[in-house]
Design an enzyme around this catalytic site. Structure first.
Site, PDB file in Angstrom:
ATOM      1  N   HIS A 127     -19.416 -10.836 -16.047  1.00 32.60           N
ATOM      2  CA  HIS A 127     -18.019 -10.292 -16.674  1.00 32.60           C
ATOM      3  C   HIS A 127     -17.580 -11.331 -17.641  1.00 32.60           C
ATOM      4  O   HIS A 127     -17.006 -10.691 -18.767  1.00 32.60           O
ATOM      5  CB  HIS A 127     -16.882 -10.081 -15.417  1.00 32.60           C
ATOM      6  CG  HIS A 127     -15.895  -9.871 -15.994  1.00 32.60           C
ATOM      7  ND1 HIS A 127     -15.572  -8.585 -16.436  1.00 32.60           N
ATOM      8  CD2 HIS A 127     -14.615 -10.259 -15.732  1.00 32.60           C
ATOM      9  CE1 HIS A 127     -14.540  -8.300 -16.874  1.00 32.60           C
ATOM     10  NE2 HIS A 127     -13.710  -9.362 -16.338  1.00 32.60           N
ATOM     11  N   HIS A 154       2.826   1.656  -3.366  1.00 30.14           N
ATOM     12  CA  HIS A 154       1.559   2.755  -4.308  1.00 30.14           C
ATOM     13  C   HIS A 154       1.366   4.002  -4.177  1.00 30.14           C
ATOM     14  O   HIS A 154       1.402   4.946  -5.027  1.00 30.14           O
ATOM     15  CB  HIS A 154       0.269   1.753  -3.992  1.00 30.14           C
ATOM     16  CG  HIS A 154      -0.670   2.399  -4.847  1.00 30.14           C
ATOM     17  ND1 HIS A 154      -2.113   2.680  -4.700  1.00 30.14           N
ATOM     18  CD2 HIS A 154      -0.833   2.294  -6.395  1.00 30.14           C
ATOM     19  CE1 HIS A 154      -2.799   3.047  -5.590  1.00 30.14           C
ATOM     20  NE2 HIS A 154      -1.980   2.872  -6.781  1.00 30.14           N
ATOM     21  N   HIS A 214      -2.980  -9.139 -15.803  1.00 36.03           N
ATOM     22  CA  HIS A 214      -4.430  -8.988 -16.668  1.00 36.03           C
ATOM     23  C   HIS A 214      -4.654  -7.536 -16.543  1.00 36.03           C
ATOM     24  O   HIS A 214      -5.255  -7.157 -17.574  1.00 36.03           O
ATOM     25  CB  HIS A 214      -5.338  -9.786 -15.727  1.00 36.03           C
ATOM     26  CG  HIS A 214      -6.752  -9.739 -16.375  1.00 36.03           C
ATOM     27  ND1 HIS A 214      -6.877 -10.457 -17.672  1.00 36.03           N
ATOM     28  CD2 HIS A 214      -7.817  -9.435 -15.948  1.00 36.03           C
ATOM     29  CE1 HIS A 214      -8.387 -10.118 -17.821  1.00 36.03           C
ATOM     30  NE2 HIS A 214      -8.680  -9.546 -16.903  1.00 36.03           N
ATOM     31  N   GLU A 216       0.918  -1.069   0.104  1.00 41.01           N
ATOM     32  CA  GLU A 216      -0.004  -0.186   0.077  1.00 41.01           C
ATOM     33  C   GLU A 216       0.934   1.064   0.131  1.00 41.01           C
ATOM     34  O   GLU A 216       0.575   2.289  -0.723  1.00 41.01           O
ATOM     35  CB  GLU A 216      -0.938   0.101   1.236  1.00 41.01           C
ATOM     36  CG  GLU A 216      -1.599   1.309   1.574  1.00 41.01           C
ATOM     37  CD  GLU A 216      -2.721   1.813   0.431  1.00 41.01           C
ATOM     38  OE1 GLU A 216      -3.134   2.630   0.286  1.00 41.01           O
ATOM     39  OE2 GLU A 216      -2.998   0.916  -0.425  1.00 41.01           O
TER      40      GLU A 216
END
Length: 299
Positions: free
Chosen positions: A209, A60, A275, A57
């Site tokens: 999805h 980031h 992805h 975290e």
């Protein structure tokens, strides 16, 4: 000065790509609360304890801060030395989207939000990356956004419809992650061993999805076939549509790999990041095609 602006534009695009990938890692690793409910501090410190979640975290946050400074410098130089209005628009939108997503990220830490709102955070990151990519392209041979051949209204509609729909599909994918619904469908291409499973709870979300992603693949395939048939002589249209098809194909494959890797935590995190990165590339190529259709009106 032009070379410095080009370098900063490239760094900005790379930085936004890294932010997007790291944001996906934060979600996959469930590290969003790795620094507790504090921002900008992490557990009351500028340098937090070395737990995995706090490290992910805080890394980031640090990257977002550094890239934001680069964006501010790029913003100033573009408005000071670059005459192209499209470059000014791209850097402005990149900065705006980055600031909004940073604010949303801070608010999500302090005041927990719904999965619908958290999924939008990834969508804003995607837009910020797309605008930064277009800015970087301005300073390359692909940055002369006039296509070599007139574009039909039908092809323009297909490009814009596919791009808007791709954003919806990406949002659904982010919603799957934020609702921790990934395990709703085990196996691929079947879902829990069935072609059409019982559409309830997590299974319904994941299956929706998957169907949306399949339709997106078909849309981009149709886009590619139209480009090959009518615009193969146009390097830019052919380039964008070809790579959109390649990346959406890789997206489908990587989605399957993510499902297959759910039993291995490390592989699951890594494939989830891959992805998200492929999704960003696909959306970037679609946005490039959109810009070509806009500039065709001026041709």
């Amino acid at each position: 000065m032009q070379k410095w602006i080009q370098r900063l534009a490239n760094i900005s695009a790379i930085g936004m790509f890294l932010i997007l990938a790291m944001g996906a890692l934060v979600t996959k690793a469930d590290a969003g609360r790795g620094c507790g409910d504090e921002w900008p501090l992490c557990h009351g410190k500028f340098v937090p304890a070395h737990t995995i979640s706090s490290f992910i975290e805080y890394s980031h946050r640090l990257v977002v801060g550094v890239v934001t400074l680069v964006l501010i410098a790029t913003f100033y130089l573009v408005f000071r030395y670059v005459k192209r209005n499209d470059a000014k628009f791209y850097i402005t939108m990149t900065v705006v989207m980055t600031l909004i997503q940073a604010a949303m990220g801070a608010l999500a830490v302090i005041w927990p939000q719904s999965s619908l709102v958290l999924a939008l955070h990834f969508g804003l990151s995607l837009l910020a990356f797309a605008f930064s990519l277009l800015l970087a392209l301005v300073f390359t041979s692909f940055g002369q956004f006039l296509p070599q051949k007139r574009i039909s209204s039908g092809f323009k509609t297909l490009v814009w419809g596919t791009t808007i729909y791709s954003y919806i599909v990406v949002y659904l994918g982010a919603y799957v992650r934020h609702t921790t619904s990934t395990g709703g469908c085990t196996g691929w291409p079947l879902c829990n061993g069935e072609v059409i499973p019982e559409l309830k709870g997590a299974t319904g979300i994941v299956f929706t999805h998957r169907i949306a992603a399949l339709l997106l693949f078909l849309c981009i395939l149709a886009l590619y076939l139209q480009a090959r048939r009518h615009y193969q002589g146009s390097d830019k249209l052919w380039f964008g549509s070809r790579w959109a098809l390649i990346t959406v194909s890789l997206q489908v494959i990587s989605g399957a790999v993510v499902t297959w890797s759910m039993g291995n935590e490390t592989a699951y995190l890594f494939t989830g990041m891959i992805h998200a990165m492929i999704v960003a590339c696909m959306f970037g190529f679609l946005c490039y095609l959109c810009v070509l259709t806009l500039n065709d009106r001026k041709a």
